[in-house]
Design an enzyme around this catalytic site. Structure first.
Site, PDB file in Angstrom:
ATOM      1  N   ARG A  47     -90.386  56.908  48.498  1.00  0.00           N
ATOM      2  CA  ARG A  47     -89.873  58.094  47.830  1.00  0.00           C
ATOM      3  C   ARG A  47     -89.389  59.083  48.888  1.00  0.00           C
ATOM      4  O   ARG A  47     -89.595  58.880  50.074  1.00  0.00           O
ATOM      5  CB  ARG A  47     -90.946  58.733  46.927  1.00  0.00           C
ATOM      6  N   ARG A  90     -83.617  55.318  40.466  1.00  0.00           N
ATOM      7  CA  ARG A  90     -83.930  56.747  40.241  1.00  0.00           C
ATOM      8  C   ARG A  90     -82.608  57.518  40.316  1.00  0.00           C
ATOM      9  O   ARG A  90     -81.779  57.203  41.169  1.00  0.00           O
ATOM     10  CB  ARG A  90     -84.931  57.292  41.282  1.00  0.00           C
ATOM     11  N   GLN A 195     -97.490  65.230  45.886  1.00  0.00           N
ATOM     12  CA  GLN A 195     -96.914  64.807  47.176  1.00  0.00           C
ATOM     13  C   GLN A 195     -97.307  65.776  48.303  1.00  0.00           C
ATOM     14  O   GLN A 195     -97.425  65.369  49.466  1.00  0.00           O
ATOM     15  CB  GLN A 195     -95.384  64.737  47.075  1.00  0.00           C
ATOM     16  N   ASP A 236     -82.985  66.734  47.501  1.00  0.00           N
ATOM     17  CA  ASP A 236     -82.579  65.432  46.959  1.00  0.00           C
ATOM     18  C   ASP A 236     -81.078  65.332  46.787  1.00  0.00           C
ATOM     19  O   ASP A 236     -80.517  64.242  46.752  1.00  0.00           O
ATOM     20  CB  ASP A 236     -83.281  65.177  45.625  1.00  0.00           C
ATOM     21  N   ASN A 245     -84.126  69.688  44.226  1.00  0.00           N
ATOM     22  CA  ASN A 245     -85.309  69.258  44.978  1.00  0.00           C
ATOM     23  C   ASN A 245     -86.484  69.208  44.002  1.00  0.00           C
ATOM     24  O   ASN A 245     -86.337  69.507  42.806  1.00  0.00           O
ATOM     25  CB  ASN A 245     -85.583  70.211  46.152  1.00  0.00           C
TER      26      ASN A 245
END
Ligand code: MRU
Length: 338
Positions: A47, A90, A195, A236, A245
């Site tokens: 990820r 994704r 995370q 992202d 993000n």
């Protein structure tokens, strides 16, 4: 520090650190086929946008080694089909599609299976090396923005675990520490998949960089109390008018602006997408249980709906500067100029 994702040459498969096991166990798994890679991406074994770009790149190389067809044309179309499955595993981080597309383009006019295999692997390896180099370069540029004694608040994990190594937001921290600055990090835990608590805290502690975890909801209080010199996050996807993000980033940006704290986004140029965000970008909506179950126990009454968007978008006017390997951009209009 070891790499987060790599090509296992003798075995012809992808190796990656399984991030679902952290912080309890630091273990590698192998993805020997496209099904395994797609599953690893969907459940976040791998990820973070830059790491997803490299996963996409290696995914095409893996497809080139694992698909079969009676004709070369049939083989090529199966490589493309398998690559498309990886590309759509994704939706929000642009790096995944970018990595797949760049390696597919490297196939060019190849006319034999072995040639496709060698071209795709060579391009994927180039992307992995570039990722490390971009993180190093943007880390050095970002480090110059921090005072000698700095406390940095970050959200999610934009560290070595989110890239091949070094990291983006945490790359800035690492570069500053390497350059002799004393930097400590406040890691927001990053509900619901933690995370920040699991991954950012793990990798900083392992590297001896002081880190304190706080609930996401404590960030505003900590900023109000003073002592936070900068907020630094990864991305992202960076569009012409917004940064996508991890969900929660937007509230940190608003809070930082309110308290006069610089809000930096650190990302390699593989995260740039020269569109106006509009409705074009899909924000991944993940499953109910990530929010409604705590350690296997229901935390939301049955029948009560849950929203679980994995990302949000922060308007660029809330961003003090975007740090890429090409420079520190205080005017986002310059980001997309050649
Ligand atoms: O859902 P994740 O863990 O893949 O989300 C990751 C993030 O939002 C990161 O901040 C982003 O990808 C930047 S990583 C350098």
């Amino acid at each position: 520090m070891d790499r987060t994702i790599w090509w296992d040459s003798p075995a012809g498969r992808i190796g990656l650190v399984d991030q679902t096991l952290l912080p309890a166990r630091y273990e590698a798994i192998a993805c020997a086929d496209i099904d395994a890679l797609v599953e690893a991406i969907r459940v976040l074994r791998v990820r973070g946008a830059p790491a997803l770009g490299v996963a996409g790149a290696y995914g095409v190389a893996l497809a080139a080694r694992t698909v079969e067809a009676p004709s070369f044309e049939g083989y090529l179309s199966r490589v493309r089909e398998a690559s498309a499955r990886v590309r759509s595993a994704r939706p929000t981080a642009v790096n995944l599609a970018w990595g797949v597309d760049r390696v597919l383009a490297a196939i060019g006019e190849a006319s034999a299976v072995e040639e496709v295999q060698s071209r795709t692997l060579a391009e994927a390896e180039r992307i992995a090396e570039e990722d490390l180099a971009m993180c190093r370069a943007l880390g050095a540029l970002g480090a110059a923005l921090l005072p000698d004694d700095a406390t940095v608040l970050t959200h999610c994990n934009a560290g070595a675990l989110a890239c091949v190594g070094w990291g983006t937001a945490l790359g800035v921290v690492r570069s500053a520490v390497e350059g002799g600055k004393r930097v400590s990090v406040i890691a927001c835990e990053t509900r619901p998949l933690l995370q920040g608590a699991r991954l950012t805290a793990f990798e900083l502690r392992r590297d001896g960089i002081p880190v304190t975890v706080c609930p996401d909801s404590a960030a505003a209080l900590l900023m109000r109390e003073g002592g936070i010199d900068a907020v630094i996050v990864g991305a992202d996807r960076i569009c012409r008018d917004a940064v996508f993000n991890k969900v929660g980033t937007y509230m940190h940006a608003i809070t930082a602006r309110h308290h006069g704290i610089p809000f930096y986004v650190a990302a390699p140029s593989s995260t740039l997408d020269p569109i106006h965000c509009g409705a074009e970008v899909e924000i991944e909506e993940r499953g109910r249980d990530e929010v409604a179950c705590l350690c296997g126990t229901p935390s939301v009454p049955d029948g009560v709906p849950v929203r679980n968007p994995a990302f949000d978008l922060t308007p660029l006017e809330l961003v003090t500067a975007i740090i890429t390997e090409r420079g520190v951009f205080r005017d986002p209009a310059n980001l997309f100029s050649p």
